[in-house]
Design an enzyme around this catalytic site. Structure first.
Site, PDB file in Angstrom:
ATOM      1  N   CYS A  40       0.814  -1.228   0.000  1.00 13.77           N
ATOM      2  CA  CYS A  40       0.000   0.000   0.000  1.00 13.77           C
ATOM      3  C   CYS A  40       0.843   1.271   0.000  1.00 13.77           C
ATOM      4  CB  CYS A  40      -0.959  -0.002   1.187  1.00 13.77           C
ATOM      5  SG  CYS A  40      -2.111  -1.373   1.126  1.00 13.77           S
ATOM      6  N   HIS A  86      -3.298   7.417   1.601  1.00 15.72           N
ATOM      7  CA  HIS A  86      -3.698   6.054   1.233  1.00 15.72           C
ATOM      8  C   HIS A  86      -5.090   5.802   1.798  1.00 15.72           C
ATOM      9  CE1 HIS A  86      -3.944   1.868   0.598  1.00 15.72           C
ATOM     10  NE2 HIS A  86      -3.753   1.533   1.861  1.00 15.72           N
ATOM     11  N   ASN A 127     -10.009   0.072  -0.609  1.00 14.05           N
ATOM     12  CA  ASN A 127      -8.544   0.111  -0.513  1.00 14.05           C
ATOM     13  C   ASN A 127      -7.961  -0.520  -1.780  1.00 14.05           C
ATOM     14  OD1 ASN A 127      -5.848  -0.313   0.064  1.00 14.05           O
ATOM     15  ND2 ASN A 127      -6.192  -1.048   2.138  1.00 14.05           N
TER      16      ASN A 127
HETATM   17  O1  UT7 Z   1      -3.866  -0.913   3.402  1.00 12.29           O
HETATM   18  C1  UT7 Z   1      -2.961  -1.276   4.393  1.00 12.29           C
HETATM   19  C2  UT7 Z   1      -3.378  -0.779   5.671  1.00 12.29           C
HETATM   20  N1  UT7 Z   1      -4.570  -1.464   6.106  1.00 12.29           N
HETATM   21  C3  UT7 Z   1      -5.273  -0.917   7.037  1.00 12.29           C
HETATM   22  O2  UT7 Z   1      -4.946   0.172   7.432  1.00 12.29           O
HETATM   23  C4  UT7 Z   1      -6.434  -1.662   7.650  1.00 12.29           C
HETATM   24  C5  UT7 Z   1      -6.481  -1.344   9.113  1.00 12.29           C
HETATM   25  N2  UT7 Z   1      -7.550  -2.013   9.835  1.00 12.29           N
HETATM   26  C6  UT7 Z   1      -8.853  -1.692   9.719  1.00 12.29           C
HETATM   27  O3  UT7 Z   1      -9.209  -0.874   8.919  1.00 12.29           O
HETATM   28  C7  UT7 Z   1      -9.834  -2.324  10.675  1.00 12.29           C
HETATM   29  O4  UT7 Z   1      -9.119  -3.027  11.671  1.00 12.29           O
HETATM   30  C8  UT7 Z   1     -10.803  -3.282   9.975  1.00 12.29           C
HETATM   31  C9  UT7 Z   1     -11.792  -2.487   9.141  1.00 12.29           C
HETATM   32  C10 UT7 Z   1     -10.059  -4.260   9.101  1.00 12.29           C
HETATM   33  C11 UT7 Z   1     -11.629  -4.060  11.006  1.00 12.29           C
HETATM   34  O5  UT7 Z   1     -12.271  -3.208  11.919  1.00 12.29           O
HETATM   35  P1  UT7 Z   1     -12.220  -3.525  13.488  1.00 12.29           P
HETATM   36  O6  UT7 Z   1     -13.047  -2.506  14.137  1.00 12.29           O
HETATM   37  O7  UT7 Z   1     -10.776  -3.600  13.863  1.00 12.29           O
HETATM   38  O8  UT7 Z   1     -12.949  -4.917  13.572  1.00 12.29           O
HETATM   39  P2  UT7 Z   1     -12.388  -6.346  14.031  1.00 12.29           P
HETATM   40  O9  UT7 Z   1     -11.507  -6.927  12.988  1.00 12.29           O
HETATM   41  O10 UT7 Z   1     -11.855  -6.262  15.414  1.00 12.29           O
HETATM   42  O11 UT7 Z   1     -13.740  -7.173  14.054  1.00 12.29           O
HETATM   43  C12 UT7 Z   1     -14.830  -6.803  14.916  1.00 12.29           C
HETATM   44  C13 UT7 Z   1     -15.977  -7.760  14.696  1.00 12.29           C
HETATM   45  C14 UT7 Z   1     -15.574  -9.225  14.822  1.00 12.29           C
HETATM   46  O12 UT7 Z   1     -16.644  -9.918  15.466  1.00 12.29           O
HETATM   47  P3  UT7 Z   1     -16.538 -10.300  17.034  1.00 12.29           P
HETATM   48  O13 UT7 Z   1     -15.326 -11.181  17.123  1.00 12.29           O
HETATM   49  O14 UT7 Z   1     -16.386  -8.984  17.734  1.00 12.29           O
HETATM   50  O15 UT7 Z   1     -17.828 -10.987  17.273  1.00 12.29           O
HETATM   51  C15 UT7 Z   1     -15.481  -9.683  13.390  1.00 12.29           C
HETATM   52  O16 UT7 Z   1     -15.745 -11.070  13.246  1.00 12.29           O
HETATM   53  O17 UT7 Z   1     -16.529  -7.616  13.382  1.00 12.29           O
HETATM   54  C16 UT7 Z   1     -16.581  -8.894  12.747  1.00 12.29           C
HETATM   55  N3  UT7 Z   1     -16.360  -8.714  11.308  1.00 12.29           N
HETATM   56  C17 UT7 Z   1     -17.350  -8.493  10.438  1.00 12.29           C
HETATM   57  N4  UT7 Z   1     -18.678  -8.408  10.571  1.00 12.29           N
HETATM   58  C18 UT7 Z   1     -19.413  -8.145   9.482  1.00 12.29           C
HETATM   59  C19 UT7 Z   1     -15.186  -8.688  10.653  1.00 12.29           C
HETATM   60  N5  UT7 Z   1     -15.396  -8.459   9.359  1.00 12.29           N
HETATM   61  C20 UT7 Z   1     -16.732  -8.327   9.193  1.00 12.29           C
HETATM   62  C21 UT7 Z   1     -17.544  -8.074   8.076  1.00 12.29           C
HETATM   63  N6  UT7 Z   1     -18.876  -8.000   8.268  1.00 12.29           N
HETATM   64  N7  UT7 Z   1     -17.051  -7.889   6.840  1.00 12.29           N
END
Ligand code: UT7
Length: 321
Positions: free
Chosen positions: A113, A248, A278
């Site tokens: 990225c 980005h 992204n």
């Molecule tokens: O490009 C390179 C740089 N990349 C980035 O900068 C990405 C950085 N990270 C992020 O943007 C965020 O961490 C994400 C958008 C990827 C995820 O957001 P989050 O608030 O950190 O969520 P999480 O991964 O901790 O997941 C929270 C919950 C989980 O459920 P439980 O375990 O709390 O019950 C996941 O299973 O959301 C669930 N979940 C989803 N639910 C519905 C994860 N993906 C999805 C989804 N739809 N697509």
């Protein structure tokens, strides 16, 4: 002094946009979750005949047209991608041949990225050292091809596309336009927080993207704030001098957090993550071109590019247009 000036930009997106609602028909997710956590509303997904090189070629042609420069006058192509058409040759050589400017320098850089920032810094150094005169700097990706469509935590986040700029070496005054500073970093300690689980030397497969999203998020906010400060300190500008930040586009919450840390109003940040998702190395030049073409980014503006990605790698560049 010799500086690299941005002469024009262009971008290309696949024909097909896929909304969150459409994605929710085949993945266990919802429009509400995706919008709330990321700000993404749709992404473009390449069809079989749309490739990293075809998108790069289209973006490059538009950038050349905007610059009023002919392809035959390009003697350097630096293409950032993590999804090349083939393991080799470099996708840059495919672009070079299609544009009809064979004979100069052409290679790919891989910094995921942050790839466009690495490509820009590389091209800028080569132009300033006199190795080349006019460069195409391209970010192009087809991340849809390396997504695990069973993994809802990653597959909803990414899209395909390409952006390109034409850079030209010019003799300018100290306070003249051009690339003013490029700051790059990598911290390989975290190379397994965002990676692809395949490759020619290990599995002999292409593999799929894997990410520990929450940890990436935490590092992104800290690293981006630090490199922005470093870039400003190197050039003597303060946040209030910046006309536009072109970041980005990984997550709207990262964009907000970074702007807040710098004390910059969110109206100064170009946001395309809602439309493009992204697109890895393509996201910065895609967002830049969007801002130029809708008339917000104008000649004379002070523009900050920044990105963070797998590796981890990150960087920023300050450019006077
Ligand atoms: O490009 C390179 C740089 N990349 C980035 O900068 C990405 C950085 N990270 C992020 O943007 C965020 O961490 C994400 C958008 C990827 C995820 O957001 P989050 O608030 O950190 O969520 P999480 O991964 O901790 O997941 C929270 C919950 C989980 O459920 P439980 O375990 O709390 O019950 C996941 O299973 O959301 C669930 N979940 C989803 N639910 C519905 C994860 N993906 C999805 C989804 N739809 N697509």
């Amino acid at each position: 002094m010799i500086r690299s000036q941005i002469r024009g930009s262009g971008s290309a997106l696949p024909r097909t946009a896929v909304t969150n609602a459409e994605l929710a028909e085949r993945v266990d997710t919802s429009d509400e979750w995706i919008v709330e956590r990321t700000g993404i509303r749709q992404r473009y997904i390449a069809e079989d005949d749309e490739t990293t090189s075809s998108l790069a070629i289209e973006a490059s042609r538009k950038a050349l047209e905007a610059a009023g420069i002919e392809a035959k006058d390009i003697d350097l192509i630096v293409l950032a991608t993590a999804t090349p058409d083939q393991t080799f040759p470099a996708t840059a050589t495919i672009v070079q041949h299609a544009l009809g400017c064979n004979g100069g320098i052409a290679f790919d850089v891989g910094a995921v990225c942050s790839g466009f920032l690495y490509a820009l810094a590389t091209a800028d150094s080569m132009l300033r050292s006199g190795m080349a005169k006019r460069a195409l700097v391209i970010g192009s990706e087809t991340f849809s091809r390396i997504l695990d469509w069973e993994d809802r935590a990653t597959c909803v986040l990414f899209g395909d596309g390409a952006g390109a700029i034409v850079l030209e070496a010019q003799d300018v005054a100290e306070d003249g336009p051009g690339v003013l500073a490029c700051k790059l970093h990598a911290d390989g300690e975290h190379n397994q927080l965002l990676y692809v689980d395949g490759g020619p030397s290990t599995t002999q497969t292409v593999g799929h993207l894997r990410m520990r999203g929450r940890e990436v998020f935490r590092h992104a906010v800290v690293n981006l704030a630090a490199v922005l400060e470093e870039t400003l300190a190197a050039t003597g500008f303060v946040p209030a001098d910046i006309d536009w930040v072109v970041p980005h586009q990984a997550n709207a919450r990262i964009l907000d957090a970074t702007a807040r840390k710098l004390g910059l109003p969110s109206e100064k940040v170009i946001v395309t993550v809602d439309r493009h998702a992204n697109t890895s190395a393509a996201s910065v030049p895609l967002a830049f071109d969007a801002g130029v073409r809708d008339g917000r980014i104008r000649p004379g503006d002070l523009v900050m590019f920044e990105a963070m990605g797998g590796g981890f790698t990150w960087g920023a560049s300050l450019v006077r247009l």
